[in-house]
Design an enzyme around this catalytic site. Structure first.
Site, PDB file in Angstrom:
ATOM      1  N   ASP A 126       0.809  -1.226   0.000  1.00 14.04           N
ATOM      2  CA  ASP A 126       0.000   0.000   0.000  1.00 14.04           C
ATOM      3  C   ASP A 126       0.843   1.277   0.000  1.00 14.04           C
ATOM      4  O   ASP A 126       0.324   2.351  -0.290  1.00 14.04           O
ATOM      5  CB  ASP A 126      -0.930   0.011   1.213  1.00 14.04           C
ATOM      6  CG  ASP A 126      -2.019  -1.033   1.109  1.00 14.04           C
ATOM      7  OD1 ASP A 126      -2.288  -1.491  -0.008  1.00 14.04           O
ATOM      8  OD2 ASP A 126      -2.589  -1.400   2.157  1.00 14.04           O
ATOM      9  N   MET A 168      -5.960  -2.520  -4.730  1.00 17.27           N
ATOM     10  CA  MET A 168      -5.886  -2.487  -3.270  1.00 17.27           C
ATOM     11  C   MET A 168      -5.535  -1.090  -2.770  1.00 17.27           C
ATOM     12  O   MET A 168      -5.007  -0.256  -3.508  1.00 17.27           O
ATOM     13  CB  MET A 168      -4.895  -3.524  -2.758  1.00 17.27           C
ATOM     14  CG  MET A 168      -5.528  -4.891  -2.598  1.00 17.27           C
ATOM     15  SD  MET A 168      -4.441  -6.022  -1.740  1.00 17.27           S
ATOM     16  CE  MET A 168      -5.579  -7.379  -1.426  1.00 17.27           C
ATOM     17  N   HIS A 257      -6.009 -10.006  -4.355  1.00 17.73           N
ATOM     18  CA  HIS A 257      -4.727 -10.490  -3.817  1.00 17.73           C
ATOM     19  C   HIS A 257      -3.702 -10.851  -4.877  1.00 17.73           C
ATOM     20  O   HIS A 257      -2.538 -11.107  -4.534  1.00 17.73           O
ATOM     21  CB  HIS A 257      -4.984 -11.672  -2.877  1.00 17.73           C
ATOM     22  CG  HIS A 257      -5.723 -11.246  -1.645  1.00 17.73           C
ATOM     23  ND1 HIS A 257      -7.079 -11.045  -1.637  1.00 17.73           N
ATOM     24  CD2 HIS A 257      -5.285 -10.925  -0.409  1.00 17.73           C
ATOM     25  CE1 HIS A 257      -7.459 -10.652  -0.445  1.00 17.73           C
ATOM     26  NE2 HIS A 257      -6.395 -10.558   0.326  1.00 17.73           N
TER      27      HIS A 257
HETATM   28  O1  F6P Z   1      -1.476  -5.320   2.626  1.00 20.67           O
HETATM   29  C1  F6P Z   1      -2.441  -4.300   2.741  1.00 20.67           C
HETATM   30  C2  F6P Z   1      -3.655  -4.718   2.033  1.00 20.67           C
HETATM   31  O2  F6P Z   1      -3.193  -5.063   0.779  1.00 20.67           O
HETATM   32  C3  F6P Z   1      -4.810  -3.742   1.871  1.00 20.67           C
HETATM   33  O3  F6P Z   1      -4.750  -2.885   0.764  1.00 20.67           O
HETATM   34  C4  F6P Z   1      -5.991  -4.667   1.823  1.00 20.67           C
HETATM   35  O4  F6P Z   1      -7.169  -4.062   2.207  1.00 20.67           O
HETATM   36  C5  F6P Z   1      -5.604  -5.710   2.778  1.00 20.67           C
HETATM   37  O5  F6P Z   1      -4.217  -5.835   2.671  1.00 20.67           O
HETATM   38  C6  F6P Z   1      -6.306  -7.011   2.583  1.00 20.67           C
HETATM   39  O6  F6P Z   1      -5.582  -8.033   3.163  1.00 20.67           O
HETATM   40  P1  F6P Z   1      -6.175  -9.340   3.834  1.00 20.67           P
HETATM   41  O7  F6P Z   1      -7.163  -9.895   2.896  1.00 20.67           O
HETATM   42  O8  F6P Z   1      -4.968 -10.203   4.011  1.00 20.67           O
HETATM   43  O9  F6P Z   1      -6.766  -8.930   5.135  1.00 20.67           O
END
Ligand code: F6P
Length: 327
Positions: A126, A168, A257
């Site tokens: 991020d 994201m 992801h």
């Molecule tokens: O690593 C940060 C991030 O990529 C955010 O942008 C996103 O909302 C979050 O992780 C989601 O991650 P997880 O699904 O692992 O909780």
């Protein structure tokens, strides 16, 4: 000297490059490195593995983390913080290197104030961690999102469609701004900048009136229609509104992801390696309670507190450059 090494929070490309660099440099310093599994959880319920030269061989280019990760917050568990401190001593650790984003740095800062000798290493796709100009993982995520936008151009044009691409960024729009700029997006929406659906539709219509038959809208996942809205699902709602108001057929791509998976770019491998080497050197110098950080071209260290406070938001000048190409 026995050093514990953990990776916390969401994974990101480059974590294994840091692990490799910390271990290689630590061995040069004559340290022993113990890998702590699943972030802070591996110190709440001890789960460790020795990190030898062999253990970190062949992982530079590999995504994920060989130590696994979690979003465990020991301060929210029954006697969690005490258990972490107990196991820190029981494992014979002299220092911990914690690799993570803002959540991990906040916990690291709290443990540092409780007396644990801690060094932080910044990571997050991020790019929102304060105290450092850049975090590894971001460059890879931007490259993946840019490639996706490039690919969406041809199918958008073939069908005369509007494509809404959600990237994201739950609190900030760094990936959206960079990938949107690099991919030639026609509108970019980020959580830091107020927006209006009428204006988005006006920009798309203007583009179509001047002869273009398709548009690309990049939106960060943290964007909401209104303050009261729950986060999530922005791309689908946005697409419905655009289609209804403009009558242009609209489709949605949520990258999710994919942006965090796979091999890091060369830039991220190098940044992660520099941070890893620097962190091991910080341990050797006894420079605790601080985080390795990039300032300009230099790796320096900053107080953990700096990384644990607030978020680094998108540079408005950069967003203004992206706006030149809207509509
Ligand atoms: O690593 C940060 C991030 O990529 C955010 O942008 C996103 O909302 C979050 O992780 C989601 O991650 P997880 O699904 O692992 O909780």
């Amino acid at each position: 000297m026995r050093v514990g090494l953990l990776t916390g929070g969401g994974d990101c490309p480059g974590l294994n490059a840091v692990i490799r660099a910390v271990v290689r440099r630590s061995l040069q310093h004559g340290f022993e490195v113990l890998g702590i599994k699943k972030g802070w959880l591996g110190l709440v319920t001890p789960e460790v593995r020795p990190l030898t030269l062999d253990a970190v061989s062949g992982i530079l280019h590999v995504g994920g983390t060989i130590l696994a990760t979690s979003r465990c917050n020991p301060f929210k568990l029954d006697h969690g913080a005490e258990r972490v401190l107990e196991h820190f001593s029981a494992l014979g650790l002299d220092a911990v290197i914690a690799v993570g984003g803002e959540g991990t740095m906040r916990k690291a800062h709290r443990f540092a104030t409780l007396g644990m000798p801690l060094v932080g290493v910044p990571k997050t796709i991020d790019n929102d961690l304060p105290g450092t100009d850049a975090t590894f993982g971001f460059d890879t995520a931007v490259a993946i999102a840019t490639e996706a936008i490039d690919r969406l151009h041809s199918t958008a044009e073939a069908h005369n469609r509007v494509m809404v691409v959600e990237v994201m960024g739950r609190d900030v729009g760094w990936i959206a701004t960079y990938a949107g700029l690099a991919g030639g997006a026609d509108v970019i929406l980020i959580p830091e900048v107020p927006w209006d659906i009428e204006e988005v539709c006006r920009l798309i219509k203007r583009r179509h009136w001047r002869g273009k038959t398709f548009s690309i809208v990049v939106v960060a996942e943290g964007v909401r229609f209104s303050e009261e809205d729950e986060p999530g699902g922005i791309a689908h709602r946005l697409a419905r509104e655009i289609e209804t108001r403009t009558q242009f057929e609209t489709r949605v791509t949520v990258l999710g992801h994919i942006q965090r998976g796979g091999s890091p770019t060369a830039y991220d491998r190098i940044l992660a390696t520099r941070f890893g080497i620097y962190a091991a050197d910080m341990v050797q110098r006894g420079e605790f309670g601080r985080m390795a950080a990039l300032r300009g071209r230099e790796v320096i260290s900053v107080p953990l507190e700096e990384a644990a406070t607030g978020l680094k938001k998108v540079d408005r000048d950069l967003y203004a450059i992206a706006q030149v190409f809207f509509g």
